[in-house]
Write a protein that holds these residues in place. Structure first.
Motif, PDB file in Angstrom:
ATOM      1  N   VAL A   1       4.108   1.586   8.633  1.00  0.00           N
ATOM      2  CA  VAL A   1       3.578   1.033   7.275  1.00  0.00           C
ATOM      3  C   VAL A   1       4.662   0.682   6.376  1.00  0.00           C
ATOM      4  O   VAL A   1       4.771  -0.560   5.841  1.00  0.00           O
ATOM      5  N   CYS A   2       6.031   1.322   6.666  1.00  0.00           N
ATOM      6  CA  CYS A   2       7.166   0.942   5.715  1.00  0.00           C
ATOM      7  C   CYS A   2       7.644  -0.484   6.435  1.00  0.00           C
ATOM      8  O   CYS A   2       8.394  -1.306   5.871  1.00  0.00           O
ATOM      9  N   ALA A   3       7.367  -0.453   7.934  1.00  0.00           N
ATOM     10  CA  ALA A   3       7.896  -1.702   8.393  1.00  0.00           C
ATOM     11  C   ALA A   3       6.657  -2.954   8.215  1.00  0.00           C
ATOM     12  O   ALA A   3       7.060  -4.110   8.704  1.00  0.00           O
TER      13      ALA A   3
ATOM     14  N   VAL B   1       0.772  -1.248  -0.058  1.00  0.00           N
ATOM     15  CA  VAL B   1      -0.006  -0.145   0.128  1.00  0.00           C
ATOM     16  C   VAL B   1       0.685   1.288   0.066  1.00  0.00           C
ATOM     17  O   VAL B   1       0.433   2.372  -0.673  1.00  0.00           O
ATOM     18  N   ILE B   2       1.948   1.119   0.734  1.00  0.00           N
ATOM     19  CA  ILE B   2       2.756   2.416   0.636  1.00  0.00           C
ATOM     20  C   ILE B   2       3.326   2.830  -0.414  1.00  0.00           C
ATOM     21  O   ILE B   2       3.733   3.915  -0.995  1.00  0.00           O
ATOM     22  N   GLU B   3       3.807   1.669  -1.242  1.00  0.00           N
ATOM     23  CA  GLU B   3       4.637   1.841  -2.469  1.00  0.00           C
ATOM     24  C   GLU B   3       3.568   2.469  -3.617  1.00  0.00           C
ATOM     25  O   GLU B   3       3.970   3.033  -4.471  1.00  0.00           O
ATOM     26  N   ILE B   4       2.383   1.855  -3.492  1.00  0.00           N
ATOM     27  CA  ILE B   4       1.134   2.265  -4.341  1.00  0.00           C
ATOM     28  C   ILE B   4       1.210   3.742  -4.230  1.00  0.00           C
ATOM     29  O   ILE B   4       1.000   4.584  -5.185  1.00  0.00           O
TER      30      ILE B   4
ATOM     31  N   ALA C   1      -4.255   2.793   3.803  1.00  0.00           N
ATOM     32  CA  ALA C   1      -5.183   2.199   2.800  1.00  0.00           C
ATOM     33  C   ALA C   1      -6.693   3.026   3.190  1.00  0.00           C
ATOM     34  O   ALA C   1      -6.985   3.330   1.875  1.00  0.00           O
ATOM     35  N   HIS C   2      -6.788   3.261   4.297  1.00  0.00           N
ATOM     36  CA  HIS C   2      -7.808   4.144   4.544  1.00  0.00           C
ATOM     37  C   HIS C   2      -7.700   5.735   3.885  1.00  0.00           C
ATOM     38  O   HIS C   2      -8.706   6.188   3.144  1.00  0.00           O
ATOM     39  N   GLU C   3      -6.771   6.249   4.000  1.00  0.00           N
ATOM     40  CA  GLU C   3      -6.429   7.508   3.326  1.00  0.00           C
ATOM     41  C   GLU C   3      -6.446   7.276   1.731  1.00  0.00           C
ATOM     42  O   GLU C   3      -7.034   8.445   0.968  1.00  0.00           O
ATOM     43  N   LEU C   4      -6.054   6.399   1.373  1.00  0.00           N
ATOM     44  CA  LEU C   4      -5.929   5.859  -0.187  1.00  0.00           C
ATOM     45  C   LEU C   4      -7.435   6.177  -0.351  1.00  0.00           C
ATOM     46  O   LEU C   4      -8.124   6.478  -1.696  1.00  0.00           O
TER      47      LEU C   4
END
Length: 179
Positions: free
Chosen positions: A87-89, A38-41, A99-102
């Protein structure tokens, strides 16, 4: 956003939200992947590669109790620094927050927003926060990768989510006769 404040948004059925999450996974080429990065997206694909949204990391001082924030006109998604580190970890709760913010970005960009207070009688399908939570659950834990024998630990391992998110997802799917 405080725990009691929300925004009234156009109504959406939970199944419609699931379709939005599935469509985004498909467009990103991730429809066949149980665990999405998700963070990479957000950071590498939507920001750096496609330039669709600017990703920012905010300090604890700047953001206070807010773990994330999405600009209503879709300019940026911001995560608090400790959430970004989490999230990176690969930590479950921060992954859900991202994902919520996305979900806010995907569903609530450039739409009319009216303030609401939780408990004021506004149904959850008209509120931004429950909609974004449903998006995060659908995006991170697609029904097609869950079966009736799964428990919370299975979902935690498969999807990289928290126990609470896994429990809520299983309850939702059982309640609606989808497992």
């Amino acid at each position: 956003m405080t725990e009691t404040n929300d925004f009234i948004v156009p109504p959406r059925r939970w199944a419609e939200i699931g379709g939005i999450a599935d469509n985004l996974r498909h467009k990103l080429g991730l429809a066949e992947e149980p665990r999405v990065p998700v963070i990479e997206i957000i950071e590498r694909v939507l920001d750096q590669r496609l330039g669709l949204v600017r990703f920012e990391v905010g300090s604890k001082q700047e953001m206070g109790r807010a773990e994330g924030y999405t600009c209503p006109n879709g300019d940026f998604i911001m995560l608090r620094e400790d959430v970004y580190t989490g999230v990176c970890a690969g930590e479950g709760r921060p992954r859900f927050t991202a994902a919520h913010e996305l979900g806010h970005w995907a569903m609530h960009t450039n739409i009319p927003l009216a303030r609401a207070r939780r408990g004021d009688g506004t149904p959850s399908f008209r509120l931004a926060e429950p909609q974004a939570n449903q998006f995060a659950a659908e995006f991170l834990m697609p029904e097609c990768f869950i079966d009736a024998l799964d428990d919370e630990d299975d979902l935690i391992q498969r999807f990289g989510v928290s126990w609470e998110a896994a429990r809520n997802r299983l309850r939702y799917l059982h309640k609606h006769g989808r497992l």
